[in-house]
Design an enzyme around this catalytic site. Structure first.
Site, mmCIF file in Angstrom:
data_model
loop_
_atom_site.group_PDB
_atom_site.id
_atom_site.type_symbol
_atom_site.label_atom_id
_atom_site.label_comp_id
_atom_site.label_asym_id
_atom_site.label_seq_id
_atom_site.Cartn_x
_atom_site.Cartn_y
_atom_site.Cartn_z
ATOM 1 N N HIS A 1 0.837 -1.195 0.000
ATOM 2 C CA HIS A 1 0.000 0.000 0.000
ATOM 3 C C HIS A 1 0.874 1.247 0.000
ATOM 4 O O HIS A 1 2.009 1.224 0.469
ATOM 5 C CB HIS A 1 -0.933 0.003 1.211
ATOM 6 C CG HIS A 1 -2.087 -0.931 1.048
ATOM 7 N ND1 HIS A 1 -2.992 -0.800 0.036
ATOM 8 C CD2 HIS A 1 -2.479 -2.008 1.768
ATOM 9 C CE1 HIS A 1 -3.902 -1.761 0.137
ATOM 10 N NE2 HIS A 1 -3.608 -2.511 1.183
ATOM 11 N N LYS B 1 -12.692 5.389 8.111
ATOM 12 C CA LYS B 1 -12.968 6.565 7.280
ATOM 13 C C LYS B 1 -14.468 6.821 7.207
ATOM 14 O O LYS B 1 -14.924 7.958 7.155
ATOM 15 C CB LYS B 1 -12.400 6.367 5.875
ATOM 16 C CG LYS B 1 -12.546 7.589 4.964
ATOM 17 C CD LYS B 1 -11.702 7.468 3.725
ATOM 18 C CE LYS B 1 -12.316 6.514 2.730
ATOM 19 N NZ LYS B 1 -13.476 7.084 2.023
#
Length: 915
Positions: free
Chosen positions: A148, A577
Site C-alpha cells: 500500500h 474513514k
C-alpha cells in the site's frame, strides 16, 4: 544498583548511541557540505529540542524565522539531514530493544509478556497443557504483506540502515579490542557517509514488480532465518516444560502471506502476467535460499561411513549423486547432499529459468525435497548423531516445510463491482435475454446457483470479451496454472472487497468454476472465498450475509471440501474513514461477536483476517494487546492480519526485531485461544455505555467529515494529499475514482495525509464529544464507570491506549501551520477551530479516564521514544509547510518538488506508523 539507577543506566546506553550516530552524521555533513550548512542544521536542531522538550515558545518563533529565510536548495539539505537524523534514532532505538531483550534473557529474568516462554508458562499454569497438541494441529497464524502507498523508503536506504544496525549490534555482542573498536568506528562512519550520499527519492514511480521485489527483500533480511528459529525455540520450550514433547516436530502453522502481485482492487497494473512474474520471483527466492544451504550442509556433514553409520534409505539417495570425486566415495551424507543440490539446480531451471518441461532430475514438489532431507535427519538420529540433526539441517527442513517452492501464498483480491460487471457480460453472451444487473438479490442467487451446479462453462473461446472481463479470466487461469506448477499453496485465497451480499460470494464461485478452480460435480473448491466487510453498514450486515450463505446447501458442500472452514476479512481502514475511530472499533467488535454466534450455530470454523494498517486510524497499534482484546471465540488458534507500508520495515527489516514480532503473534494467539476464559467480559452497563459512546462519536465524526460545508476543500488544502498522489510511493492510485470526494478517496492516503500534518484526526476525533455527552447527566458516576471499563475490559483498554499513543504524536501547534495553507480564512478558522477544540477536549477526557497527568504516562517506553524522535520530525513539518506554500504558489522547480517529496518521506519514516 536500585531499580531507578538500573533504568537510568539502560536509558543512558540508548542516549549514547543516539549521540554517537548524530555526531557522526554531523561530521559527515560538515565534511561534505561545509560549515554553513552544518551550523544551520545545528541551530534548527537546538531550536526544535528547546521547543519540544522545554516547551520554549521563543525557540518556536526562532525556528519559524530561520526556516522562512532560506532557499529551496537549503531546505532540501535540511530535510535530508533531519530525515537521516530520524532514521538513525530509529536504528538506535531498535538496537536498544534488542540489547534490553538480550540482557533480560541473560539475567534469567521471568519471561516477558508476548514471549513464547510466557505463553507456554501460562498454558501450563492454567492446566491447559493437554489442549496444546490440538491447538497446534489446527492453528494458523499468518502476517500478510501488502503493498500500500505508505512505504516511502527506498530499498537502497534500507540497506544502508541495516549496515549501521549490524555495526552497532557488533559492539553490544562482542568484546572489542581497541583496534577492533577503531575499525568499527571507521566502518560506521563509512556507512553513514554512504547513507548521506544515497538518494532518498526514487526517480520513477514504483511498478508492481518493484513492490514485489521490495516485499521479497524481507525474506532475505528476516524470514528465512527467523521463522525456522522461532519454530525450534517453541519446540525446545515445550520439551523443557514436559519431556513428552521431546523430539516433537510441530505442524507448520505460522506462515507469511502476501497480497503483492495479486491485489487487483483499484490497481489496473496487476494482471495475469504480473501474477505469473510474482510467483516466479517468489520461487526464485526460495530456491536461491535452499541451494547454498544444501551446499553448506554437504561441506559440514563430512562423516565417513566407517566412522558413522547410515541407513539404507540414505544410501539409495547417495547412489544417485553426480559427485564422482574419489575423496567422497565413503561419505554418504555428502554424496546424498550433492545429489540433492543437483536436483535443486534442475528444479530451478524448470521453475525459474523457463525450461519447457521439467528435467528428469528436478524435484516435482517441495515435498520430495523435504522427504530427502528427512532421510538425512533420520539416518543421523539412528546412528548416534542427533546433535548434528539439530543444527543447520533442522532449520533447513523447517524452512522447506514453511516456504516450499512457492515461498508465500499470494492472495487474490478484487472489488465486488468488478465481479458483477464481468458476470453480467458473460451471462449476456451465454444466455441471451438475461439482464443480470437488473435482477434483485434473490433472483441473482437463484441464477448463480444454477450456473454453479451445471458443468457447462459460460466462457466461449469463440467470443470476444471486454478488456476488464478478459483480464479477470486471465488472472484466474494463471492461478490454475500456478496450482499445477507450484502446488495449491501458491494461491490459496480469493478476497472480495466491498462484499455486501450473498451474490457477491456466488459471483466469485462462478468465476472460479470458469477457470477450473471450482468443481461443480465434485462440489469442491481449490481456493477459499473470503468476503471483506469494510464499511460500517457492511460490518453490521456481515453476520446475516454469512448466515444466508450457510443456508445454501451447495455453498455448504463447498465448505465441506475446505474442512468446514470459512475466513472472513474485516476492514479497519474503510470502516474508520466511514464512521471514525470509536465507532469503527466498536462495530468491528460487535461484528466479531455476531459472526462467532452464526458460525457456531452452523458448525463452521471461523478464521478472521484483520485488515489492519500501521496507524491507529487504520486499526494499527501493538499486535499483542490487539489479539488479546479480541472477544472470546474470535481467535481459536487461527488469525491472519495485514502488515502494511512502513510498518513492514519497522517490524521485519531487522532479523532480531522481526523474530520478536513473529513471536508476539504466536504467543498472543496461544493465549487468546487457550486462556481467553480468564479475560473479564463487560457487563450490560458497560456494553450500553459503549453503544452510547459509539453513537455520539459517529455523530460528531460524520458531522465534521461528511456534513460540514467546505470540509473537502479544507482537507485538500491543509494536507499533502495532492502531493502524495504525485509521489513515487506505490503503484496504486490514491482515489478509486477521479474525484476529490472523501467517499472515493482510499483510506490509506486519507490517514497518511492527516499523519503528515500531525493531526492524526482518524485516530481520535469524536471521542471527546462522545464522552462529554455521555457523562453530562451523571458526571462522577459515569466517569467512574469509564475508568472501570478501562481497567477491566481489554477491548476498551486497547481502544484508549492506542488513542493515547496517537494523540501523543499529534501536535496542534504544528497542525495550525498546515491550516494556514487554506485560502479561505473563514473556512480555515471554522474547521480548524472545531478540530482544535475537539483535540483539547479529547486529551483532557482521556487523561481523566486513564488517570494520568500526561499522555503516555502509562507507557514510559513509548514516551521516551517520542521524546527522542520528535525533535527531528518537527523541523520536517515546518519545512514541509514552507515548501507547500511555495509549490502551490506556482514554483514548480526540481528543488521545491524534490524537497517536498523528501519531507513526506522523512516524516513518514520518523513516525514509523503513519499509514
Amino acid at each position: 544498583m536500585s531499580v531507578e539507577e538500573a533504568r537510568n543506566f539502560k536509558e543512558e546506553l540508548l542516549g549514547r548511541d543516539i549521540r554517537q550516530l548524530g555526531r557522526m552524521l554531523g561530521e559527515t555533513i560538515r565534511a561534505q557540505e561545509g560549515n554553513g550548512v552544518f551550523d544551520r542544521i545545528e541551530s534548527v536542531r537546538k531550536s526544535c529540542i528547546g521547543f519540544r522538550r522545554d516547551e520554549d515558545g521563543s525557540a518556536h518563533e526562532e525556528l519559524a524565522a530561520i526556516l522562512a529565510d532560506i532557499s529551496a536548495d537549503e531546505k532540501t539539505q535540511l530535510i535530508r539531514a533531519f530525515t537521516y537524523f530520524s532514521l538513525l534514532a530509529n536504528i538506535a532505538e531498535d538496537q536498544h530493544h534488542i540489547r534490553r531483550s538480550r540482557a533480560h534473557l541473560s539475567a534469567g529474568s521471568a519471561p516477558k509478556k508476548g514471549s513464547i516462554a510466557h505463553a507456554v508458562d501460562g498454558v501450563f499454569a492454567a492446566g491447559r497443557m493437554d489442549d496444546l497438541r490440538a491447538f497446534f494441529d489446527d492453528a494458523h497464524v499468518s502476517p500478510v504483506f501488502t503493498a500500500h502507498p505508505t512505504e516511502v523508503q527506498r530499498k537502497s536506504v534500507l540497506n544502508c540502515q541495516m549496515a549501521i544496525a549490524r555495526l552497532i549490534g557488533e559492539r553490544d555482542r562482542t568484546q572489542l579490542t581497541p583496534d577492533e573498536e577503531q575499525d568499527n568506528d571507521e566502518a560506521l562512519a563509512r556507512a553513514i557517509l554512504t547513507l548521506w550520499q544515497t538518494r532518498l527519492l526514487r526517480p520513477t514511480k514504483l511498478s508492481v514488480l518493484d513492490e514485489v521485489e521490495n516485499g521479497l527483500s524481507f525474506f532475505d533480511y528476516t524470514m528465512f532465518r527467523s521463522v525456522p528459529r522461532l519454530y525450534c525455540a517453541l519446540e525446545d520450550t515445550l520439551a523443557q516444560k514436559d519431556a513428552g514433547w521431546a523430539d516433537t516436530e510441530l505442524p507448520s502453522f505460522m506462515k507469511v502471506g502476501s497480497w503483492i502481485g495479486g491485489d487487483r482492487d483499484g490497481n489496473p497494473f496487476v494482471t495475469a502476467d504480473i501474477l505469473h512474474a510474482t510467483l516466479r520471483a517468489q520461487a526464485t527466492r526460495a530456491l536461491d535460499f535452499y541451494l547454498p544451504e544444501v551446499h553448506t550442509l554437504a561441506s559440514q556433514l563430512s562423516q565417513a561411513q566407517s566412522l558413522c553409520g547410515s541407513t539404507e534409505a540414505l544410501h539409495r539417495i547417495a547412489e544417485r549423486t553426480p559427485d564422482q570425486s574419489p575423496h567422497h566415495q565413503d561419505e554418504p551424507y555428502r554424496q546424498a547432499l550433492h545429489g540433492m543440490h543437483a536436483r535443486l539446480v534442475a528444479t530451478r531451471d524448470w521453475l525459474v529459468a523457463g525450461a519447457s518441461e521439467p528435467n528428469a532430475m528436478a524435484y516435482a514438489s517441495a515435498a520430495e525435497l523435504l522427504a530427502d532431507l528427512d532421510v538425512i535427519h533420520e539416518s543421523l538420529v539412528a546412528n548416534g548423531a542427533r546433535q548434528l540433526a539439530r543444527g543447520r539441517l533442522r532449520l533447513l527442513r523447517r524452512a522447506v516445510k514453511v516456504f516450499g517452492f512457492h515461498l508465500a501464498p499470494v492472495d487474490l483480491r478484487q472489488n465486488s463491482d468488478v465481479h458483477e460487471r464481468v458476470l453480467a457480460e458473460l451471462l449476456t453472451q451465454a444466455r441471451p435475454g438475461v439482464d443480470y444487473l437488473a435482477l434483485d438479490e434473490a433472483a441473482r442467487c437463484t441464477l448463480l446457483l444454477e450456473e454453479l451446479q451445471s458443468p457447462r462453462l459460460l466462457v466461449s473461446p469463440f467470443e470476444a470479451y471486454s478488456e476488464e472481463t478478459a483480464s479477470e479470466l486471465a488472472i484466474l487461469r494463471e492461478t490454475k496454472r500456478a496450482h499445477l506448477t507450484y502446488g495449491r499453496a501458491a494461491v490459496t485465497n480469493y478476497i472480495i472487497s466491498k462484499a455486501a451480499s450473498v451474490s457477491d460470494l456466488l459471483e466469485v464461485a462462478v468465476l472460479l468454476k470458469e477457470a477450473g478452480l471450482l468443481h461443480p460435480t465434485l462440489g469442491t473448491l481449490d481456493v477459499n472465498i473470503i468476503p471483506l466487510f469494510e464499511t460500517i453498514d457492511d460490518l453490521r450486515a456481515g453476520p446475516a450475509i454469512m448466515a444466508a450463505a450457510f443456508g445454501l446447501p451447495f455453498y455448504m458442500r463447498l465448505l465441506q471440501s475446505r474442512d468446514r472452514l470459512q475466513e472472513v476479512m474485516l476492514g479497519y481502514s474503510d470502516s474508520n474513514k466511514d464512521g471514525g475511530y470509536v465507532t469503527s472499533g466498536w462495530e468491528l467488535h460487535k461484528a466479531e461477536l455476531e459472526l462467532i454466534a452464526v458460525f457456531r450455530a452452523h458448525g463452521i470454523k471461523l478464521q478472521l483476517f484483520h485488515g489492519r494498517g500501521g496507524s491507529v486510524g487504520r486499526g494499527g497499534g501493538p499486535s499483542y494487546e490487539a489479539i488479546l482484546a479480541q472477544p472470546p471465540g474470535a481467535v481459536q488458534g487461527r488469525i491472519r492480519l495485514t502488515e502494511q507500508g512502513e510498518v513492514i520495515t519497522a517490524k521485519y527489516a531487522n532479523a532480531d526485531v522481526g523474530r520478536r514480532n513473529l513471536e508476539v503473534l504466536v504467543a498472543a494467539t496461544m493465549e487468546a485461544t487457550l486462556l481467553s476464559h480468564d479475560q473479564p467480559q463487560p457487563d450490560a452497563a458497560q456494553v450500553a455505555a459503549m453503544d452510547r459512546l459509539s453513537t455520539e462519536a459517529l455523530r460528531a465524526y460524520r458531522s465534521l467529515v461528511y456534513e460540514t460545508e467546505g470540509f473537502e476543500t479544507y482537507f485538500w488544502e491543509s494536507t499533502v494529499i495532492t502531493e502524495i498522489a504525485a509521489l513515487n510511493i506505490g503503484s496504486r492510485p490514491a482515489s478509486r475514482k477521479k474525484s476529490r470526494s472523501i467517499e472515493d478517496l482510499r483510506a490509506i492516503p486519507w490517514v497518511f495525509s492527516w499523519a503528515q500534518c500531525r493531526l492524526m484526526l482518524p485516530g481520535w476525533y469524536g471521542f471527546g464529544t462522545a464522552v462529554e455527552r455521555f457523562i453530562a447527566d451523571a458526571p462522577a458516576e459515569r466517569l467512574a464507570l469509564l475508568r472501570t471499563m478501562y481497567k477491566t475490559w481489554p477491548f476498551f483498554t486497547t481502544l484508549l491506549s492506542n488513542m493515547d499513543m496517537v494523540l501523543a504524536k499529534s501536535d496542534i501547534a504544528i497542525a495550525s501551520r498546515y491550516a494556514g495553507l487554506v485560502a479561505d480564512a473563514a473556512l480555515r478558522e471554522r474547521i480548524f477551530g472545531a478540530i482544535s477544540a475537539e483535540h483539547a477536549r479529547t486529551v483532557e477526557i482521556l487523561r481523566q479516564i486513564m488517570e494520568q497527568d500526561e499522555l503516555l504516562d502509562g507507557n514510559p517506553q513509548m514516551q521516551r521514544s517520542l521524546r527522542n524522535r520528535l525533535p527531528y520530525i518537527d523541523p520536517l513539518n515546518h519545512l514541509q509547510v514552507e515548501l507547500l506554500r511555495r509549490y502551490r504558489a506556482g514554483v514548480d522547480d526540481d528543488a521545491t518538488r524534490n524537497g517536498l517529496h523528501m519531507s513526506i518521506n522523512g516524516i513518514s519514516a520518523g513516525l514509523r506508523n503513519s499509514g
